[in-house]
Design an enzyme around this catalytic site. Structure first.
Site, PDB file in Angstrom:
ATOM      1  N   ASP A 121      -9.030  -7.611  -2.942  1.00 51.87           N
ATOM      2  CA  ASP A 121      -8.658  -6.224  -2.653  1.00 51.87           C
ATOM      3  C   ASP A 121      -9.538  -5.284  -3.468  1.00 51.87           C
ATOM      4  O   ASP A 121      -9.555  -5.347  -4.696  1.00 51.87           O
ATOM      5  CB  ASP A 121      -7.185  -6.011  -3.010  1.00 51.87           C
ATOM      6  CG  ASP A 121      -6.629  -4.675  -2.552  1.00 51.87           C
ATOM      7  OD1 ASP A 121      -7.428  -3.753  -2.264  1.00 51.87           O
ATOM      8  OD2 ASP A 121      -5.395  -4.549  -2.475  1.00 51.87           O
ATOM      9  N   GLY A 172      -7.788 -10.508   1.092  1.00 45.52           N
ATOM     10  CA  GLY A 172      -8.075  -9.121   0.786  1.00 45.52           C
ATOM     11  C   GLY A 172      -6.849  -8.234   0.797  1.00 45.52           C
ATOM     12  O   GLY A 172      -5.711  -8.704   0.633  1.00 45.52           O
ATOM     13  N   HIS A 173      -7.074  -6.950   1.012  1.00 44.74           N
ATOM     14  CA  HIS A 173      -6.009  -5.950   1.003  1.00 44.74           C
ATOM     15  C   HIS A 173      -4.985  -6.224   2.097  1.00 44.74           C
ATOM     16  O   HIS A 173      -3.787  -6.032   1.898  1.00 44.74           O
ATOM     17  CB  HIS A 173      -6.633  -4.567   1.185  1.00 44.74           C
ATOM     18  CG  HIS A 173      -5.680  -3.434   1.034  1.00 44.74           C
ATOM     19  ND1 HIS A 173      -5.015  -3.172  -0.141  1.00 44.74           N
ATOM     20  CD2 HIS A 173      -5.280  -2.473   1.913  1.00 44.74           C
ATOM     21  CE1 HIS A 173      -4.239  -2.102   0.016  1.00 44.74           C
ATOM     22  NE2 HIS A 173      -4.379  -1.665   1.251  1.00 44.74           N
ATOM     23  N   MET A 174      -5.455  -6.668   3.248  1.00 39.67           N
ATOM     24  CA  MET A 174      -4.577  -6.977   4.379  1.00 39.67           C
ATOM     25  C   MET A 174      -4.329  -8.480   4.434  1.00 39.67           C
ATOM     26  O   MET A 174      -4.822  -9.195   5.319  1.00 39.67           O
ATOM     27  CB  MET A 174      -5.195  -6.471   5.681  1.00 39.67           C
ATOM     28  CG  MET A 174      -5.442  -4.975   5.715  1.00 39.67           C
ATOM     29  SD  MET A 174      -3.890  -4.029   5.691  1.00 39.67           S
ATOM     30  CE  MET A 174      -4.496  -2.402   6.191  1.00 39.67           C
ATOM     31  N   ASP A 193       0.831  -1.193   0.000  1.00 35.68           N
ATOM     32  CA  ASP A 193       0.000   0.000   0.000  1.00 35.68           C
ATOM     33  C   ASP A 193       0.882   1.266   0.000  1.00 35.68           C
ATOM     34  O   ASP A 193       1.725   1.421  -0.867  1.00 35.68           O
ATOM     35  CB  ASP A 193      -0.952  -0.068   1.197  1.00 35.68           C
ATOM     36  CG  ASP A 193      -2.062   0.959   1.161  1.00 35.68           C
ATOM     37  OD1 ASP A 193      -3.008   0.771   0.385  1.00 35.68           O
ATOM     38  OD2 ASP A 193      -1.969   1.953   1.898  1.00 35.68           O
TER      39      ASP A 193
END
Length: 288
Positions: free
Chosen positions: A240, A266-268, A104
């Site tokens: 994500d 997902g994103h994390m 990120d």
């Protein structure tokens, strides 16, 4: 084997930078650069698990986590300036060479470090880190429009992510319900506690207003890949909602030997797919 994480600070240009360190400095070093809205706390489990074989460093950026939060009049909150301080941080703690983990915000900050120090970069691990336009799907259209034509109405709508619910969404949005049990509540709650300090949301807004300067750097980042051909591991949680999974495949254009892995997360991904990420990193670091 000692798996203790040591919590330290070092002063960089008058700003106290908090960082976590684990493992023997004689082992290969991994510099872990966090994303939004979190801090080095996102790496605690990974650091403990990898510290038997590797030396790990995870700093908090100025204004994030437990690093100093200087007033905006004294510190420019831009990606360029934070990258400048993180580069000086690596020198302050005498990192001679290292693998760099980009996630990120950490991708934009870390790639600037790579550009300045190509001789120090041993390898790159990218976990949902944006360096190609393909990652910016239609969900970015409204934000791009705001940057070009800002209004109070657009700001109120788009910057709703600078809130408690917006912080939680970074972990849960798009993630299948079956994986929610993998996400530790203290992760986003501590993130929000740090973000909700007086003045911090305004700082986050100012930093985000410099976001599109990162897109201007994409040609330079991609040229770095083509020129230096660092060993690369690409890990992507396919759910994500912020950076499209299509980007994960883009790295092969410039890094044909990159190892790409798409996860059911997902994103994390360190929350939803910890074992997979851990095993991929351990294998990559051991075999490259």
């Amino acid at each position: 084997m000692d798996r203790q994480i040591n919590n330290k600070t070092v002063k960089v240009d008058g700003v106290n930078i908090f960082y976590r360190e684990a493992g023997n400095r004689e082992n290969p070093t991994i510099l872990l650069l966090h994303g939004f809205p979190t801090s080095s706390i996102m790496f605690k489990n990974l650091m403990t698990a990898l510290s038997d074989k590797f030396h790990l460093i995870a700093p908090d950026y100025p204004g994030f986590g437990f690093s100093d939060f200087p007033y905006s009049k004294d510190f420019e909150y831009s990606f360029e300036n934070i990258a400048f301080h993180m580069d000086k941080f690596t020198k302050a703690i005498n990192l001679k060479s290292f693998t760099i983990y980009l996630h990120d915000y950490g991708s934009y900050i870390g790639m600037r470090i790579c550009l300045k120090n190509p001789d120090k970069i041993e390898a790159i691990i990218i976990q949902n880190g944006n360096n190609y336009y393909e990652g910016l799907g239609p969900q970015w259209d409204e934000m791009n429009d705001y940057w070009e034509n800002p209004t109070k109405e657009k700001k109120k709508k788009l910057y709703a992510f600078l809130s408690e619910e917006g912080t939680k969404a970074q972990y849960f949005l798009g993630v299948p319900e079956r994986l929610h049990q993998n996400i530790s509540p203290e992760s986003w709650i501590i993130d929000w506690e740090r973000m909700s300090r007086p003045g911090n949301l305004n700082m986050q807004y100012k930093l985000n207003c410099t976001y599109n300067t990162n897109f201007e750097m994409f040609p330079d980042f991609q040229e770095y890949f083509r020129k230096y051909q660092p060993s690369a591991l690409i890990i992507w949680g396919k759910y994500d909602v912020y950076f499209d999974v299509a980007e994960a495949y883009c790295y092969k254009k410039d890094l044909p030997k990159a190892k790409t892995h798409i996860l059911e997360g997902g994103h994390m991904a360190l929350e939803t797919n910890f074992d997979e990420v851990l095993n991929l990193i351990r294998s990559f670091m051991t075999n490259r």
